[in-house]
Design an enzyme around this catalytic site. Structure first.
Site, mmCIF file in Angstrom:
data_model
loop_
_atom_site.group_PDB
_atom_site.id
_atom_site.type_symbol
_atom_site.label_atom_id
_atom_site.label_comp_id
_atom_site.label_asym_id
_atom_site.label_seq_id
_atom_site.Cartn_x
_atom_site.Cartn_y
_atom_site.Cartn_z
ATOM 1 N N LEU A 1 -15.224 -48.993 24.240
ATOM 2 C CA LEU A 1 -16.020 -49.859 25.115
ATOM 3 C C LEU A 1 -16.928 -49.060 26.032
ATOM 4 O O LEU A 1 -17.950 -49.557 26.499
ATOM 5 C CB LEU A 1 -15.101 -50.750 25.955
ATOM 6 N N ALA B 1 -17.373 -44.753 28.022
ATOM 7 C CA ALA B 1 -16.801 -43.460 28.384
ATOM 8 C C ALA B 1 -17.340 -43.037 29.731
ATOM 9 O O ALA B 1 -18.469 -43.374 30.100
ATOM 10 C CB ALA B 1 -17.122 -42.406 27.328
ATOM 11 N N GLY C 1 -16.439 -40.045 33.321
ATOM 12 C CA GLY C 1 -16.013 -38.707 33.662
ATOM 13 C C GLY C 1 -14.532 -38.458 33.476
ATOM 14 O O GLY C 1 -14.120 -37.327 33.232
ATOM 15 N N MET C 2 -13.712 -39.505 33.591
ATOM 16 C CA MET C 2 -12.267 -39.304 33.502
ATOM 17 C C MET C 2 -11.720 -39.565 32.110
ATOM 18 O O MET C 2 -10.631 -39.109 31.780
ATOM 19 C CB MET C 2 -11.550 -40.206 34.505
ATOM 20 N N ASP D 1 -16.313 -47.292 44.757
ATOM 21 C CA ASP D 1 -17.379 -47.164 43.765
ATOM 22 C C ASP D 1 -17.967 -48.535 43.447
ATOM 23 O O ASP D 1 -18.065 -48.933 42.292
ATOM 24 C CB ASP D 1 -16.855 -46.494 42.495
#
Length: 558
Positions: free
Chosen positions: A17, A19, A21-22, A134
């Site tokens: 679905l 991607a 940074g984590m 965020d």
């Protein structure tokens, strides 16, 4: 990445679905229920990092405790056979606000509706001491069920509880710079009002199609704009929108958190009123005067005056602030989507109490008659609810702290202490103490102490306040040993409380206190530090706050 058909912890992967940074989020078949879930898998590299693992586990634990119609639900978390961490969460079949905006499907009414729904989620999370950190259109998931649009706030991946001791990256915070609050970018402590700033940025973006400072040249310039530049006008880009929306954005994006909307509900009500052609200022109660860009007597709904000038943030640890910009420059060059902003500390244990930016520009209160700022005997009696008598009065700092065994907690122990204010740059003080006559042997029957400490300008008490926030948090939930006149007294200190308006309080109790409690309060106001103490069995916390607020009124009128 896992391919379609792979099985991860019993979940069968359908497709990715997205991607970040984590890690990667997949659409996956639930192993036991007839439904699809969203499976977030931490990257193999980060899964090997103990600090990142701790943050990922914390994400799941914090988010799993949130249950609200406007928040994506967390179902399970675990670890794959090869050590990759994962979280199974609610799958929202639809789009997100950012995609809808760029597809041209975000008229003003829908923008206000989306923001209002997210505001509900934030108020719920903030009431549970969770800050999202965020807030941006891409994290607003939109679905349509039976012709009714649902809005869910997703990705609490960098959220953490306010009382967390710091499981995020050492010396760093994560934020999307385009929507980040100035206090976050400056490495200062922050609370839920940082989310409300980001929500105000998002509202501007949904209404205009651009983030507030998108015209700035590069990421560092965007950061500087958040720190220094007045909020932009919606009507400069969208002249057909009601001018009252400019006031809503200016309030939501105030540099000083205390001058923003204090809840998502207030922001939503103001935005709805403005869009409907009503005066948004009449819909909410502001704890401090709003930064007005309209003329006195004018309604913000029709005003067209120049924007308010910014209130610059006090840059604590200027070297760290410069390092923050440098870190963002490096990441911008590397093409990193999520910015890592250095805070300059060796850990992430900074207190979360709200701080006010520098107010050095305010006229200093004269220090030649500090006594006049203290409450009179009658004013104290009214607040405490009983007749009291003055037992101490002076213009010198107290020295009781010299009898405290726990030297690192002198500032949290008692107001107006010489040891606590040493090196703070204070100029003078005035102090009085009151007790109810015929106090019992504990000496706690309706006791009140008030101190006002004068500095040259507003930076003095603000700096002292910041230092004491850290000390009060460090000394919270400890038992202090006090030895006056050779006697030993055990004082149990409670947790620090942020009242939300540049004031902190902390409860103290003694053994065998028989229901009596004492509460400290500290608040910087202009160039004065208000340092107070009250003991009673009749809500000492409310009483000490009242004493402090009444002194604050005298300072404001001086």
């Amino acid at each position: 990445m896992f391919s379609a058909g792979s099985v991860v912890a019993g979940y069968r992967i359908e497709r990715p679905l997205g991607a970040g940074g984590m890690g990667t989020v997949y659409l996956a078949q639930n192993p036991t229920l007839p439904r699809f879930d969203a499976l977030k898998v931490l990257s193999a590299e980060l899964s090997r990092d103990p600090e990142f693992r701790a943050r990922f586990v914390r994400e799941a634990d914090v988010a799993s405790g949130l249950s609200h119609p406007n928040i994506v639900s967390i179902y399970r978390r675990g670890e794959t056979e090869d050590g990759q961490l994962w979280i199974a969460m609610q799958y929202v079949d639809g789009t997100d606000a950012d995609a809808a905006l760029h597809a041209g499907r975000m008229p003003p009414a829908r923008a206000v509706f989306v923001v209002s729904e997210v505001a509900k989620a934030l108020d719920y999370a903030h009431a549970r001491n969770v800050v999202h950190r965020d807030v941006k259109p891409a994290n607003f998931l939109l679905s349509n069920e039976g012709g009714i649009e649902r809005v869910l706030l997703g990705d609490f991946g960098i959220a953490r509880a306010l009382d967390d001791v710091g499981l995020t990256m050492t010396g760093a915070v994560l934020a999307t710079v385009a929507y980040a609050a100035p206090e976050v970018l400056a490495g200062m402590p922050f609370d839920g009002r940082a989310d409300l700033y980001s929500l105000g940025c998002t509202l501007y973006g949904l209404l205009t199609g651009r983030a507030p400072f998108a015209d700035s040249n590069g990421v560092p310039a965007v950061m500087m704009a958040h720190l220094e530049t007045p909020p932009p006008r919606v009507t400069d880009r969208m002249p057909g929108l009601p001018p009252a929306l400019d006031w809503v954005i200016a309030t939501a994006m105030a540099k000083d958190p205390a001058r923003r909307f204090q809840s998502g509900a207030d922001l939503a009500a103001a935005a709805s009123a403005a869009l409907a052609g009503q005066d948004p200022a009449t819909m909410v109660r502001m704890p401090m005067p709003v930064q007005q860009w309209w003329q006195p007597g004018e309604s913000p709904r029709t005003a067209m005056a120049a924007p308010v000038q910014p209130i610059p943030l006090r840059r604590k640890r200027s070297g760290a602030w410069i390092a923050a910009l440098a870190a963002v420059v490096v990441l911008a060059v590397a093409g990193t989507v999520t910015a890592v902003v250095a805070t300059g500390g060796s850990n992430d244990t900074a207190p979360t109490t709200s701080r006010s930016p520098s107010t050095s520009a305010l006229p200093a209160v004269p220090l030649n008659d500090l006594k006049s700022l203290l409450l009179t005997n009658a004013e104290v009696n009214k607040i405490m609810g009983v007749d009291m008598e003055k037992v101490t009065e002076g213009a010198r700092m107290g020295t009781d702290g010299g009898n405290l065994q726990d030297r690192d907690c002198v500032g949290a122990f008692a107001p107006g202490q010489q040891d606590a204010y040493a090196g703070s740059g204070y100029i003078s003080t005035a102090q009085t103490g009151y007790v109810r006559p015929n106090a019992n042997e504990i000496g706690l029957l309706f006791q009140t102490f008030q101190a006002v400490v004068g500095f040259q300008n507003a930076d003095g008490p603000q700096a002292y306040f910041e230092k004491e926030v850290e000390e009060w948090q460090r000394c919270a939930n400890r038992t202090l040993t006090f030895t006056p006149n050779g006697n030993t007294v055990q004082i149990v200190v409670g947790p620090m409380t942020d009242t939300g308006d540049r004031m902190i309080t902390q409860t103290q109790t003694l053994e065998n206190a028989q229901g009596w409690t004492c509460v400290r309060a500290l608040a910087p106001r202009n160039n004065i530090a208000i340092d107070t103490f009250a003991c009673s069995a009749n809500d000492a916390a409310a009483q000490v706050v009242s004493v402090t607020n009444e002194i604050a009124k005298k300072i404001a009128a001086a």
